[in-house]
Design a protein around this motif. Sequence first.
Motif, PDB file in Angstrom:
ATOM      1  N   VAL A  91       0.860  -1.183   0.000  1.00  0.00           N
ATOM      2  CA  VAL A  91       0.000   0.000   0.000  1.00  0.00           C
ATOM      3  C   VAL A  91       0.900   1.238   0.000  1.00  0.00           C
ATOM      4  N   LEU A  92       0.573   2.196  -0.879  1.00  0.00           N
ATOM      5  CA  LEU A  92       1.318   3.447  -0.977  1.00  0.00           C
ATOM      6  C   LEU A  92       0.501   4.570  -0.353  1.00  0.00           C
ATOM      7  N   PHE A  93       1.175   5.409   0.435  1.00  0.00           N
ATOM      8  CA  PHE A  93       0.556   6.558   1.054  1.00  0.00           C
ATOM      9  C   PHE A  93       1.334   7.819   0.652  1.00  0.00           C
ATOM     10  N   SER A  94       0.634   8.941   0.714  1.00  0.00           N
ATOM     11  CA  SER A  94       1.244  10.218   0.336  1.00  0.00           C
ATOM     12  C   SER A  94       2.047  10.842   1.460  1.00  0.00           C
ATOM     13  N   GLY A  95       2.122  10.211   2.599  1.00  0.00           N
ATOM     14  CA  GLY A  95       2.935  10.709   3.698  1.00  0.00           C
ATOM     15  C   GLY A  95       2.149  11.424   4.759  1.00  0.00           C
ATOM     16  N   GLU A 140       0.909   6.216   9.665  1.00  0.00           N
ATOM     17  CA  GLU A 140       1.130   5.326  10.792  1.00  0.00           C
ATOM     18  C   GLU A 140      -0.133   5.183  11.647  1.00  0.00           C
ATOM     19  N   GLU A 141      -0.931   6.243  11.689  1.00  0.00           N
ATOM     20  CA  GLU A 141      -2.147   6.180  12.494  1.00  0.00           C
ATOM     21  C   GLU A 141      -3.286   5.517  11.746  1.00  0.00           C
ATOM     22  N   ASP A 142      -3.384   5.758  10.478  1.00  0.00           N
ATOM     23  CA  ASP A 142      -4.484   5.209   9.694  1.00  0.00           C
ATOM     24  C   ASP A 142      -3.890   4.303   8.620  1.00  0.00           C
ATOM     25  N   GLU A 143      -3.915   3.012   8.841  1.00  0.00           N
ATOM     26  CA  GLU A 143      -3.363   2.051   7.901  1.00  0.00           C
ATOM     27  C   GLU A 143      -4.460   1.379   7.086  1.00  0.00           C
ATOM     28  N   ASP A 144      -5.539   2.028   6.910  1.00  0.00           N
ATOM     29  CA  ASP A 144      -6.635   1.496   6.118  1.00  0.00           C
ATOM     30  C   ASP A 144      -6.273   1.608   4.640  1.00  0.00           C
ATOM     31  N   PRO A 145      -6.258   0.511   3.895  1.00  0.00           N
ATOM     32  CA  PRO A 145      -5.915   0.589   2.465  1.00  0.00           C
ATOM     33  C   PRO A 145      -6.859   1.463   1.668  1.00  0.00           C
ATOM     34  N   SER A 146      -8.062   1.724   2.184  1.00  0.00           N
ATOM     35  CA  SER A 146      -8.980   2.575   1.432  1.00  0.00           C
ATOM     36  C   SER A 146      -8.505   4.018   1.364  1.00  0.00           C
ATOM     37  N   ASN A 147      -7.632   4.423   2.287  1.00  0.00           N
ATOM     38  CA  ASN A 147      -7.097   5.785   2.282  1.00  0.00           C
ATOM     39  C   ASN A 147      -5.776   5.891   1.526  1.00  0.00           C
ATOM     40  N   SER A 148      -5.382   4.860   0.856  1.00  0.00           N
ATOM     41  CA  SER A 148      -4.115   4.863   0.148  1.00  0.00           C
ATOM     42  C   SER A 148      -4.289   5.465  -1.247  1.00  0.00           C
ATOM     43  N   ILE A 149      -3.145   5.754  -1.873  1.00  0.00           N
ATOM     44  CA  ILE A 149      -3.173   6.272  -3.240  1.00  0.00           C
ATOM     45  C   ILE A 149      -2.928   5.160  -4.261  1.00  0.00           C
ATOM     46  N   ALA A 150      -2.386   4.023  -3.807  1.00  0.00           N
ATOM     47  CA  ALA A 150      -2.187   2.867  -4.700  1.00  0.00           C
ATOM     48  C   ALA A 150      -1.924   1.660  -3.821  1.00  0.00           C
ATOM     49  N   GLU A 153       2.099   8.083  -9.193  1.00  0.00           N
ATOM     50  CA  GLU A 153       1.659   8.883  -8.059  1.00  0.00           C
ATOM     51  C   GLU A 153       2.841   9.228  -7.164  1.00  0.00           C
ATOM     52  N   HIS A 154       2.765  10.395  -6.546  1.00  0.00           N
ATOM     53  CA  HIS A 154       3.812  10.842  -5.641  1.00  0.00           C
ATOM     54  C   HIS A 154       3.533  10.262  -4.252  1.00  0.00           C
ATOM     55  N   PHE A 155       4.387   9.394  -3.782  1.00  0.00           N
ATOM     56  CA  PHE A 155       4.201   8.741  -2.482  1.00  0.00           C
ATOM     57  C   PHE A 155       5.451   8.952  -1.650  1.00  0.00           C
ATOM     58  N   GLU A 156       5.286   8.899  -0.343  1.00  0.00           N
ATOM     59  CA  GLU A 156       6.390   9.099   0.580  1.00  0.00           C
ATOM     60  C   GLU A 156       6.542   7.970   1.586  1.00  0.00           C
ATOM     61  N   SER A 157       5.587   7.040   1.621  1.00  0.00           N
ATOM     62  CA  SER A 157       5.693   5.894   2.528  1.00  0.00           C
ATOM     63  C   SER A 157       5.022   4.687   1.902  1.00  0.00           C
ATOM     64  N   VAL A 158       5.525   3.500   2.279  1.00  0.00           N
ATOM     65  CA  VAL A 158       5.021   2.226   1.759  1.00  0.00           C
ATOM     66  C   VAL A 158       4.833   1.288   2.941  1.00  0.00           C
ATOM     67  N   ILE A 159       3.676   0.628   2.985  1.00  0.00           N
ATOM     68  CA  ILE A 159       3.390  -0.394   4.003  1.00  0.00           C
ATOM     69  C   ILE A 159       3.273  -1.740   3.303  1.00  0.00           C
ATOM     70  N   ILE A 160       3.994  -2.739   3.836  1.00  0.00           N
ATOM     71  CA  ILE A 160       4.054  -4.063   3.227  1.00  0.00           C
ATOM     72  C   ILE A 160       3.610  -5.086   4.259  1.00  0.00           C
ATOM     73  N   TRP A 161       2.623  -5.956   3.869  1.00  0.00           N
ATOM     74  CA  TRP A 161       2.201  -7.104   4.678  1.00  0.00           C
ATOM     75  C   TRP A 161       2.572  -8.377   3.946  1.00  0.00           C
ATOM     76  N   ILE A 162       2.998  -9.369   4.702  1.00  0.00           N
ATOM     77  CA  ILE A 162       3.252 -10.712   4.167  1.00  0.00           C
ATOM     78  C   ILE A 162       2.276 -11.665   4.843  1.00  0.00           C
ATOM     79  N   SER A 163       1.569 -12.442   4.044  1.00  0.00           N
ATOM     80  CA  SER A 163       0.460 -13.248   4.583  1.00  0.00           C
ATOM     81  C   SER A 163       0.912 -14.476   5.351  1.00  0.00           C
TER      82      SER A 163
END
Length: 399
Positions: free
Chosen positions: A200-204, A208-218, A266-276
């Motif tokens: 999941v990519l976030f705009s920065g 950290e507080e909201d890790e909901d993928p629906s609020n991501s940019i990609a 898209e311009h992103f500044e942070s990436v969150i990665i989950w491994i199943s």
Amino acid sequence: SSMEHEDKPTADPKLHHHQNSPHAMPNLSQIIENVIQLTLHLIHFVIGSIYHFWTSIFRFSWRTFRMFADPILSQFGILLHQGTETAKEVIVPLKPVLERSIWASSYVFILCIGLVIVLVGAYLLAIFLSLGSYYILMPSPFFSTPIYFQRIDDASEPTAIAKIDPSFLYRGQEYNLVLSMEVPDSPSNDEAGQFMIHTVLFSGKDEEEDEDPSNSIANSIRPARIRYKSSLLKTMWTVFYSVPLLLGFSEEKQNLDFPLMEHVTEHFESVIIWISSHKLQFYSARLDVHLQLYGLRYYWHNWFYSFTFILIHVIFILELFFVLIFTLFILSMILLGRKSPEISETPQFSEPKTSPMESHEESHEDVDDEPMELMGDGDDFDVWDNFKAVRKGDDPTPA
């Protein structure tokens, strides 16, 4: 005892006297010393004879050479003197020409030095322009940052957050995201089998507080697996690399690259990665961001040395072309300045040309119109009338 006394040999006094006499036979050391001295005298004699022989031959040869060479050298000296005098007679009239040629050669030499300086400077400038253009126009094509997966317990999925440097990303460019992992060849990784990687990519902003993928940019979900090795292959590999494994030069691990996303604009500044998979074990992991290059940037990045070599020489040829045009322009201006006539500051108007007859008639008219100025007082009118009659071809009247 009498028999033993009778059988005991008695020493001969003459023999004892002969051994103790000074005229006894020399021993072996004296013989060797005499032989060495004789050999040295013989060598000295041979060397001296050879030296005197070759010295006499050299003296005889030198005298013979002088006997034949002195007349030839004297004649050569005379010819050399005559040639010197002749050369002076020829060179003295040509001295101005030679001086001009020397000046011309010095000018040519200075011109060659200037040309070399121009060529070297143009080539160095081409190198500077090509390398400067690369570092100015070419964005950083690669960015890598280590990531650290975290788990709440053994049954939880590993999760990691990666920060991206904003100065690396350019708007409008395409980027590829790759997860690089170093994993051991362990039974737990073999049991993990197929697992999923959720990115999941976030705009920065508050990622950290909201890790909901629906609020991501990609976001993306990709399947992944540790490279499979059979038990037979593992056994053969372990036997073959047994020495490096024992010495610590090799390890039972795999370096794997898992593509996460492609063509991200898209311009992103942070990436969150989950491994199943919670069974997955790894030594280290990092996130690589690759810039997707096209056109000249692609060739310049992938074939840097070849493309830079071509670009340097293209710039060098263009520099020489502009230098040639500038030189021709300066020379043409100098030549035109020499050939152009000098224009006076005040304008001069040329009078219309008249024929000789017209000028002659004008002179007659001037004479007829201004008799008083030419003749002076009125007492001389008779002289003036006679003068006009002579000019017209009549007989002058008597005064």
